[in-house]
Design an enzyme around this catalytic site. Structure first.
Site: not given
Length: 383
Positions: A73, A145
């Site tokens: 994203g 992440e």
């Protein structure tokens, strides 16, 4: 362009080709490694829903332009939206993205993702949930992440927790990169096709006129080969990974790795320890618990839980690590984030519990996933 304030999707960001009963969707932001914007996710969801209802469509192929399938994203756009308005804009992005992930995980027609390049974060969410994932010698998979103050989302707590042994915990906590051969052997990819054969594969798939997964798999097999797995692959160390990453806490995982390092000189162990010590302590603890819970939950439950965590992370009341990770890794690029809390022992179980709880914020609600009907057996198994 603002990630959320554009209601009209840019037609050039998702290219659509119709070839007999196949539809080919190409992610087309090559300079940004096909990072997903809100309008791209909205467009993909709209197309997948339409194709599912269209009896003329038998098969959906998804690929990326350039050297990435999709690097995730667009974090920069999401952070900008949060900074300019409210974290609720970020929540809207995640709501839409997780709805897409759920639709793909429970899709009634075969999706073939051609992973000829970088597949990270949201890119994994747009492909790994689908029926067929074709890796090549150019594939690079990671869920990076924890180094950004985030956690593996997009349903990763579902698909990572179902990898062999505790390999999913290892990937999710360390952000380790895998090549195409490693993706195939651990199950993230279903096939490995050399990149020079991809155009022939695509041509053969478009001529098929079938939704039968057995037939589609047989066609992909015709172009597949068994890749060579490098000698230094982490997958060869699955025994050590299982011994260490099966521990109950992140602290115990690191202690177990340190004990392994004393018994055996291995650069891989020291690199793994370094990766864990560089990551956000809060992110590590959230991620481990999320993946562990994912082992016992269906894909929908995983996405609902991940949405809660994502909202807490974006709101920034419990920790500002997302914003610090973005600054250090993507903005200033000094690669020296100042995490807060700075040590694992300062992140209590109660603090971690807070991320998994419903938000006490007016108007906020849990993720509501769409009802899905007439699902094939392999999709029902994910529920």
């Amino acid at each position: 362009m603002d990630a959320l304030n554009s209601t009209k999707p840019d037609d050039h960001q998702i290219l659509v080709e119709e070839k007999l009963s196949a539809r080919i969707l190409t992610l087309n932001r090559p300079k940004q490694l096909n990072a997903l914007l809100f309008q791209m996710i909205s467009r993909l969801l709209e197309l997948f829903i339409a194709y599912e209802e269209d009896s003329n469509v038998k098969l959906v192929i998804v690929k990326g332009k350039g050297r990435a399938f999709c690097a995730g994203g667009d974090v920069a756009a999401t952070i900008r939206d949060i900074n300019e308005g409210t974290w609720r804009l970020g929540a809207k992005f995640y709501w839409k993205q997780f709805t897409l992930n759920y639709t793909l995980a429970t899709y009634r027609k075969p999706q073939v993702s051609i992973l000829n390049g970088i597949v990270m974060g949201g890119g994994a969410g747009a492909s790994i949930h689908g029926r067929f994932r074709v890796a090549t010698e150019n594939s690079v998979f990671a869920m990076p992440e924890t180094a950004l103050g985030l956690f593996p989302d997009v349903g990763a707590s579902y698909f990572l927790s179902r990898l062999p042994g505790f390999f999913g915990e290892y990937l999710g906590l360390t952000g380790t990169r895998l090549d195409g051969a490693e993706m195939l052997v651990c199950g993230l990819a279903t096939h490995f096709v050399p990149s020079e054969r991809l155009s022939l594969l695509e041509e053969a798939l478009c001529k098929l006129d079938s939704s039968d997964p057995t037939i589609i798999s047989a066609v992909i097999n015709e172009y597949s080969k068994q890749p060579y797995m490098k000698e230094k692959s982490a997958y060869h160390r699955l025994n050590v990974i299982d011994r260490c990453f099966s521990r109950r806490t992140v602290e115990e995982i690191i202690s177990a790795l340190e004990r392994e390092a004393l018994n055996k000189k291995d650069d891989w162990i020291s690199k793994t320890i370094q990766s864990l010590k560089r990551a956000s302590p809060t992110s590590l603890k959230i991620s481990l618990r999320s993946i562990r819970q994912g082992r016992l939950q269906g894909v929908g439950q995983c996405l609902v839980r991940e949405y809660r965590i994502a909202c807490h992370v974006m709101q920034g009341k419990l920790s500002r690590d997302l914003f610090e990770g973005f600054r250090a890794i993507l903005l200033d690029k000094d690669k020296n984030p100042k995490w807060e809390p700075s040590k694992l022992e300062l992140v209590s179980d109660d603090m971690v519990d807070s991320y998994f709880s419903m938000m006490d914020d007016e108007g906020w609600e849990d993720l509501k996933l769409p009802a899905r009907f007439n699902l094939p057996a392999y999709a029902i198994a994910k529920l």
